[in-house]
Design a protein around this motif. Structure first.
Motif, PDB file in Angstrom:
ATOM      1  N   SER A   1       0.810  -1.225   0.000  1.00  0.00           N
ATOM      2  CA  SER A   1       0.000   0.000   0.000  1.00  0.00           C
ATOM      3  C   SER A   1       0.844   1.276   0.000  1.00  0.00           C
ATOM      4  CB  SER A   1      -0.916  -0.006   1.227  1.00  0.00           C
ATOM      5  OG  SER A   1      -0.138  -0.090   2.409  1.00  0.00           O
ATOM      6  N   ARG A   2       2.135   1.159  -0.134  1.00  0.00           N
ATOM      7  CA  ARG A   2       3.029   2.326  -0.080  1.00  0.00           C
ATOM      8  C   ARG A   2       2.633   3.404  -1.093  1.00  0.00           C
ATOM      9  NH1 ARG A   2       9.613   2.191  -0.910  1.00  0.00           N
ATOM     10  NH2 ARG A   2       9.835   4.393  -1.367  1.00  0.00           N
ATOM     11  N   TYR A   3       2.162   2.979  -2.243  1.00  0.00           N
ATOM     12  CA  TYR A   3       1.830   3.956  -3.283  1.00  0.00           C
ATOM     13  C   TYR A   3       0.717   4.905  -2.852  1.00  0.00           C
ATOM     14  CZ  TYR A   3      -2.309   1.293  -4.781  1.00  0.00           C
ATOM     15  OH  TYR A   3      -3.520   0.670  -4.837  1.00  0.00           O
ATOM     16  N   TYR A   4      -0.164   4.473  -1.934  1.00  0.00           N
ATOM     17  CA  TYR A   4      -1.195   5.389  -1.434  1.00  0.00           C
ATOM     18  C   TYR A   4      -0.539   6.583  -0.744  1.00  0.00           C
ATOM     19  CZ  TYR A   4      -4.898   1.883  -2.085  1.00  0.00           C
ATOM     20  OH  TYR A   4      -5.784   0.995  -2.606  1.00  0.00           O
ATOM     21  N   SER A   5       0.433   6.300   0.087  1.00  0.00           N
ATOM     22  CA  SER A   5       1.142   7.364   0.802  1.00  0.00           C
ATOM     23  C   SER A   5       1.915   8.251  -0.162  1.00  0.00           C
ATOM     24  CB  SER A   5       2.094   6.755   1.832  1.00  0.00           C
ATOM     25  OG  SER A   5       1.372   6.001   2.780  1.00  0.00           O
ATOM     26  N   GLU A   6       2.513   7.652  -1.155  1.00  0.00           N
ATOM     27  CA  GLU A   6       3.255   8.430  -2.152  1.00  0.00           C
ATOM     28  C   GLU A   6       2.313   9.313  -2.968  1.00  0.00           C
ATOM     29  OE1 GLU A   6       7.012   5.412  -2.751  1.00  0.00           O
ATOM     30  OE2 GLU A   6       5.230   5.086  -3.972  1.00  0.00           O
ATOM     31  N   ASP A   7       1.118   8.817  -3.241  1.00  0.00           N
ATOM     32  CA  ASP A   7       0.126   9.621  -3.969  1.00  0.00           C
ATOM     33  C   ASP A   7      -0.304  10.838  -3.151  1.00  0.00           C
ATOM     34  OD1 ASP A   7       0.217   7.819  -6.067  1.00  0.00           O
ATOM     35  OD2 ASP A   7      -1.739   6.902  -5.629  1.00  0.00           O
ATOM     36  N   VAL A   8      -0.516  10.644  -1.850  1.00  0.00           N
ATOM     37  CA  VAL A   8      -0.909  11.761  -0.982  1.00  0.00           C
ATOM     38  C   VAL A   8       0.201  12.800  -0.935  1.00  0.00           C
ATOM     39  CG1 VAL A   8      -1.396  12.429   1.401  1.00  0.00           C
ATOM     40  CG2 VAL A   8      -2.527  10.438   0.407  1.00  0.00           C
ATOM     41  N   GLN A   9       1.427  12.351  -0.808  1.00  0.00           N
ATOM     42  CA  GLN A   9       2.548  13.291  -0.772  1.00  0.00           C
ATOM     43  C   GLN A   9       2.637  14.074  -2.085  1.00  0.00           C
ATOM     44  OE1 GLN A   9       6.584  11.838  -0.850  1.00  0.00           O
ATOM     45  NE2 GLN A   9       7.241  13.490   0.501  1.00  0.00           N
ATOM     46  N   ALA A  10       2.409  13.415  -3.196  1.00  0.00           N
ATOM     47  CA  ALA A  10       2.473  14.083  -4.495  1.00  0.00           C
ATOM     48  C   ALA A  10       1.376  15.135  -4.641  1.00  0.00           C
ATOM     49  CB  ALA A  10       2.372  13.059  -5.622  1.00  0.00           C
ATOM     50  N   MET A  11       0.226  14.905  -3.993  1.00  0.00           N
ATOM     51  CA  MET A  11      -0.884  15.858  -4.075  1.00  0.00           C
ATOM     52  C   MET A  11      -0.699  17.053  -3.148  1.00  0.00           C
ATOM     53  SD  MET A  11      -4.305  13.573  -4.493  1.00  0.00           S
ATOM     54  CE  MET A  11      -3.877  12.042  -3.709  1.00  0.00           C
ATOM     55  N   ALA A  12       0.170  16.911  -2.154  1.00  0.00           N
ATOM     56  CA  ALA A  12       0.364  17.987  -1.190  1.00  0.00           C
ATOM     57  C   ALA A  12       1.859  18.233  -0.968  1.00  0.00           C
ATOM     58  CB  ALA A  12      -0.317  17.628   0.119  1.00  0.00           C
ATOM     59  N   PRO A  13       2.585  18.544  -2.034  1.00  0.00           N
ATOM     60  CA  PRO A  13       4.025  18.734  -1.881  1.00  0.00           C
ATOM     61  C   PRO A  13       4.333  19.890  -0.931  1.00  0.00           C
ATOM     62  CG  PRO A  13       3.299  19.565  -4.002  1.00  0.00           C
ATOM     63  CD  PRO A  13       2.125  18.877  -3.365  1.00  0.00           C
ATOM     64  N   GLY A  14       5.328  19.686  -0.118  1.00  0.00           N
ATOM     65  CA  GLY A  14       5.728  20.731   0.812  1.00  0.00           C
ATOM     66  C   GLY A  14       4.968  20.736   2.118  1.00  0.00           C
ATOM     67  N   SER A  15       3.790  20.125   2.162  1.00  0.00           N
ATOM     68  CA  SER A  15       3.024  20.123   3.409  1.00  0.00           C
ATOM     69  C   SER A  15       2.903  18.732   4.018  1.00  0.00           C
ATOM     70  CB  SER A  15       1.629  20.708   3.186  1.00  0.00           C
ATOM     71  OG  SER A  15       0.917  19.920   2.260  1.00  0.00           O
ATOM     72  N   VAL A  16       3.374  17.737   3.299  1.00  0.00           N
ATOM     73  CA  VAL A  16       3.300  16.362   3.792  1.00  0.00           C
ATOM     74  C   VAL A  16       4.692  15.752   3.734  1.00  0.00           C
ATOM     75  CG1 VAL A  16       2.352  14.069   3.355  1.00  0.00           C
ATOM     76  CG2 VAL A  16       0.928  16.068   2.987  1.00  0.00           C
ATOM     77  N   GLU A  17       5.150  15.279   4.889  1.00  0.00           N
ATOM     78  CA  GLU A  17       6.428  14.575   4.922  1.00  0.00           C
ATOM     79  C   GLU A  17       6.134  13.087   4.922  1.00  0.00           C
ATOM     80  OE1 GLU A  17      10.341  13.777   7.719  1.00  0.00           O
ATOM     81  OE2 GLU A  17       8.767  15.113   8.445  1.00  0.00           O
ATOM     82  N   LEU A  18       6.680  12.398   3.968  1.00  0.00           N
ATOM     83  CA  LEU A  18       6.502  10.954   3.900  1.00  0.00           C
ATOM     84  C   LEU A  18       7.726  10.277   4.492  1.00  0.00           C
ATOM     85  CD1 LEU A  18       4.995   8.426   3.055  1.00  0.00           C
ATOM     86  CD2 LEU A  18       5.961   8.699   0.760  1.00  0.00           C
ATOM     87  N   VAL A  19       7.504   9.483   5.508  1.00  0.00           N
ATOM     88  CA  VAL A  19       8.576   8.734   6.154  1.00  0.00           C
ATOM     89  C   VAL A  19       8.475   7.294   5.673  1.00  0.00           C
ATOM     90  CG1 VAL A  19       9.529   7.954   8.356  1.00  0.00           C
ATOM     91  CG2 VAL A  19       8.525  10.241   8.165  1.00  0.00           C
ATOM     92  N   ILE A  20       9.511   6.832   4.999  1.00  0.00           N
ATOM     93  CA  ILE A  20       9.561   5.443   4.525  1.00  0.00           C
ATOM     94  C   ILE A  20      10.408   4.647   5.517  1.00  0.00           C
ATOM     95  CG2 ILE A  20      10.290   3.899   2.661  1.00  0.00           C
ATOM     96  CD1 ILE A  20       7.932   5.691   1.910  1.00  0.00           C
ATOM     97  N   VAL A  21       9.832   3.601   6.056  1.00  0.00           N
ATOM     98  CA  VAL A  21      10.509   2.770   7.041  1.00  0.00           C
ATOM     99  C   VAL A  21      11.172   1.601   6.319  1.00  0.00           C
ATOM    100  CG1 VAL A  21      10.235   1.414   9.136  1.00  0.00           C
ATOM    101  CG2 VAL A  21       8.804   3.437   8.772  1.00  0.00           C
ATOM    102  N   PRO A  22      12.499   1.551   6.357  1.00  0.00           N
ATOM    103  CA  PRO A  22      13.216   0.477   5.655  1.00  0.00           C
ATOM    104  C   PRO A  22      12.877  -0.900   6.225  1.00  0.00           C
ATOM    105  CG  PRO A  22      14.740   2.168   6.447  1.00  0.00           C
ATOM    106  CD  PRO A  22      13.401   2.466   7.036  1.00  0.00           C
ATOM    107  N   ASP A  23      12.907  -1.892   5.358  1.00  0.00           N
ATOM    108  CA  ASP A  23      12.714  -3.295   5.758  1.00  0.00           C
ATOM    109  C   ASP A  23      11.404  -3.546   6.482  1.00  0.00           C
ATOM    110  OD1 ASP A  23      15.281  -3.998   4.721  1.00  0.00           O
ATOM    111  OD2 ASP A  23      16.180  -3.168   6.540  1.00  0.00           O
TER     112      ASP A  23
END
Length: 58
Positions: free
Chosen positions: A8-30
């Motif tokens: 489901s990571r792409y959902y978070s990436e889509d939200v970040q793309a829609m709100a650049p600069g106001s949403v920080e996406l933290v990707i947790v490795p592994d």
């Protein structure tokens, strides 16, 4: 916050793309989606603390 291996990571990436600069996406490795519920050692609590301190300050 999303696990690097989450289906489901792409959902978070889509939200970040829609709100650049106001949403920080933290990707947790592994981590996948369920790991963020079950494996507390993977959760970046420092990022959560920072977010809540900034956004819920009185």
């Amino acid at each position: 916050m999303a696990g690097a291996d989450a289906h489901s990571r792409y959902y978070s990436e889509d939200v970040q793309a829609m709100a650049p600069g106001s949403v920080e996406l933290v990707i947790v490795p592994d981590a996948d989606h369920v790991d963020l519920y079950d494996r507390k050692e993977l959760t970046p609590f420092d990022k959560l603390d920072e977010f809540f301190a900034k956004n819920l300050a009185a």
